[in-house]
Design an enzyme around this catalytic site. Structure first.
Site, mmCIF file in Angstrom:
data_model
loop_
_atom_site.group_PDB
_atom_site.id
_atom_site.type_symbol
_atom_site.label_atom_id
_atom_site.label_comp_id
_atom_site.label_asym_id
_atom_site.label_seq_id
_atom_site.Cartn_x
_atom_site.Cartn_y
_atom_site.Cartn_z
ATOM 1 N N HIS A 73 0.793 -0.936 -0.093
ATOM 2 C CA HIS A 73 0.024 0.081 -0.008
ATOM 3 C C HIS A 73 0.998 1.079 0.035
ATOM 4 C CE1 HIS A 73 -3.878 1.918 1.511
ATOM 5 N NE2 HIS A 73 -3.054 2.900 1.236
ATOM 6 N N HIS A 114 1.563 5.303 -2.120
ATOM 7 C CA HIS A 114 0.776 6.473 -2.911
ATOM 8 C C HIS A 114 1.849 7.216 -3.367
ATOM 9 C CE1 HIS A 114 -3.352 6.430 -1.260
ATOM 10 N NE2 HIS A 114 -2.995 5.794 0.007
ATOM 11 N N HIS A 139 -9.966 1.578 0.742
ATOM 12 C CA HIS A 139 -9.658 2.358 2.000
ATOM 13 C C HIS A 139 -10.813 2.264 3.031
ATOM 14 C CE1 HIS A 139 -6.074 3.955 0.032
ATOM 15 N NE2 HIS A 139 -5.777 4.497 1.036
ATOM 16 N N HIS A 149 -6.554 -0.274 5.886
ATOM 17 C CA HIS A 149 -6.611 0.189 7.374
ATOM 18 C C HIS A 149 -7.554 -0.606 8.311
ATOM 19 C CE1 HIS A 149 -4.207 3.409 5.604
ATOM 20 N NE2 HIS A 149 -5.103 3.754 4.738
ATOM 21 N N ASP A 183 1.674 2.911 3.091
ATOM 22 C CA ASP A 183 0.823 4.210 2.828
ATOM 23 C C ASP A 183 1.148 5.417 2.502
ATOM 24 O OD1 ASP A 183 -2.004 5.104 2.902
ATOM 25 O OD2 ASP A 183 -2.157 5.603 4.857
HETATM 26 ZN ZN LIG Z 1 -3.745 4.919 1.517
#
Ligand SMILES: [Zn+2]
Length: 399
Positions: free
Chosen positions: A66, A68, A219, A251, A305
């Site tokens: 995960h 970004h 998410h 999450h 993340d």
């Molecule tokens: Zn995320």
């Protein structure tokens, strides 16, 4: 002449601390594992490169489930984050910051993060790419270029992520375009908390994804009984469409903020329907209880993340550090707990991305990380420096 990726790695310990051994790599794979002393006396002068592991541990390459990449600020002069109170404010602030304060392109910043993660031993990753009415497909296109640029070193899997909500007019069409362009996972975001319509978002995701044969990764920040209810609905849709093993909830704070008696039935349903959890053990957020997930048979992946970006100033893309945080926040203090946490970033994350679990064994790909630790448990507990990263026996970092 021998292929350039033939190499020998001497004097390393296996993940369980045994050894030292010598690994002989040929044609990108581990061809032999022998006691270190025997290999040293025999010698293999024909090999083009020999690395001394210094008695430290060799682990399979890491996978980050995960990231970004499109949001990172890495490579920019330091940019501090504004104060925000709600998720909607954070989304708006992040978009404003990226639009007005950055000097480098999405592709340049993402490349800086990929290279940083690679130095830490990440050779495969899933990155979300924002798909919004404002951005259109610009992030997707930038990350497709990054995926191409690093294809020899890092397997990058792209996910079309509706950061402004999935049922926002026009977003469904953009998500479909993103899948046509090359995203291989479809993302969602708080069906209740963000879109305000659980069934509308899940209908969109579970209609579109099967049409392109792609997985789903949602998410879910929504906590409490609402979050647990949303997870149950995600399980119901997964079961209905026969999508077991293709769906993850990222999450899943709700699993960490309700009593075990409420969480347990939801976990059992996740295990039965093949819905995984991906955690980043972020900040003060609740963390899904790892031991309970494992005991119930729910797959638990780990991801970085947000990395030094418009949402979080922390970290540099080290998924082993994230494994440490997951173990720390779950109080997994024994070697068994630490080793199981390590397996999340070598095996479970690989499975979530549709890749082979990592192994240090004859016949396995020579995608390896030498960590300055005695064994896998210490690697997680200390997340110390990475000494060498090999892809197919070829050095991509260190050495
Ligand atoms: Zn995320």
């Amino acid at each position: 002449m021998a292929p350039t990726n033939d190499a020998i790695l001497t004097n390393v310990r296996l993940p369980d601390g045994s050894g030292p051994v010598t690994l002989v790599m040929r044609d990108g794979h581990i061809a032999e594992i022998r006691p270190h002393a025997a290999a040293a006396s025999e010698g293999r002068p024909a090999a083009p490169r020999t690395f001394d592991g210094g008695g430290r541990v060799v682990l399979p390459r890491f996978v980050d489930a995960h990231m970004h990449l499109d949001k990172t600020l890495m490579g920019e002069p330091w940019i501090g984050l504004p104060e925000t109170r709600t998720l909607a404010e954070r989304v708006a602030a992040a978009e404003r910051l990226l639009a007005t304060e950055t000097t480098r392109t999405v592709e340049e910043r993402a490349a800086t993060l990929v290279e940083s993660a690679r130095r830490f031993g990440t050779l495969a990753l899933r990155s979300h790419a924002d798909v919004t009415p404002g951005l259109g497909l610009r992030s997707v296109e930038a990350l497709l270029a990054v995926r191409e640029r690093y294809a020899d070193d890092v397997d990058i899997q792209l996910l079309a992520f509706p950061q402004d909500g999935a049922i926002t007019p026009g977003v469904g069409e953009l998500l479909e375009e993103a899948l046509k362009l090359g995203c291989t996972v479809l993302g969602g975001l708080d069906p209740a908390g963000y879109d305000g319509d659980i069934e509308a978002q899940l209908t969109l995701l579970f209609t579109l994804a099967p049409r392109y044969g792609v997985g789903i990764d949602i998410h879910l920040h929504d906590g409490g009984t609402l979050g647990l209810f949303e997870i149950s609905r995600i399980c119901a849709w997964t079961e209905k469409l026969g999508y077991a093993g293709k769906v993850a909830v990222s999450h899943a704070f709700a699993l960490g903020d309700r009593p075990a008696a409420e969480v347990q039935p939801v976990l059992e349903r996740m295990a039965r329907t093949g819905v995984a959890v991906i955690t980043a053990a972020s900040g003060a957020s609740p963390v899904p209880p790892a031991a309970l997930l494992w005991k119930t048979g729910v797959m638990l992946g780990i991801g970085s993340d947000n990395v030094h970006d418009s949402w979080s100033p922390f970290a540099r893309g080290d998924v082993l550090e994230k494994a440490f945080l997951v173990a720390y926040r779950n109080n997994l203090r024994t070697d068994a707990g630490l080793t199981r946490t390590l397996a999340a970033i070598t095996d479970v994350n690989a499975q979530l991305l549709g890749l082979e679990p990592g192994r240090v064994a004859v016949g396995a790909p020579a995608d390896l990380v030498v960590v300055d630790a005695e064994n896998g448990a210490e690697a997680v507990a200390a997340h110390p420096p990475r000494l060498l990263v090999l892809r197919g026996g070829r050095v991509v970092s260190g050495g």
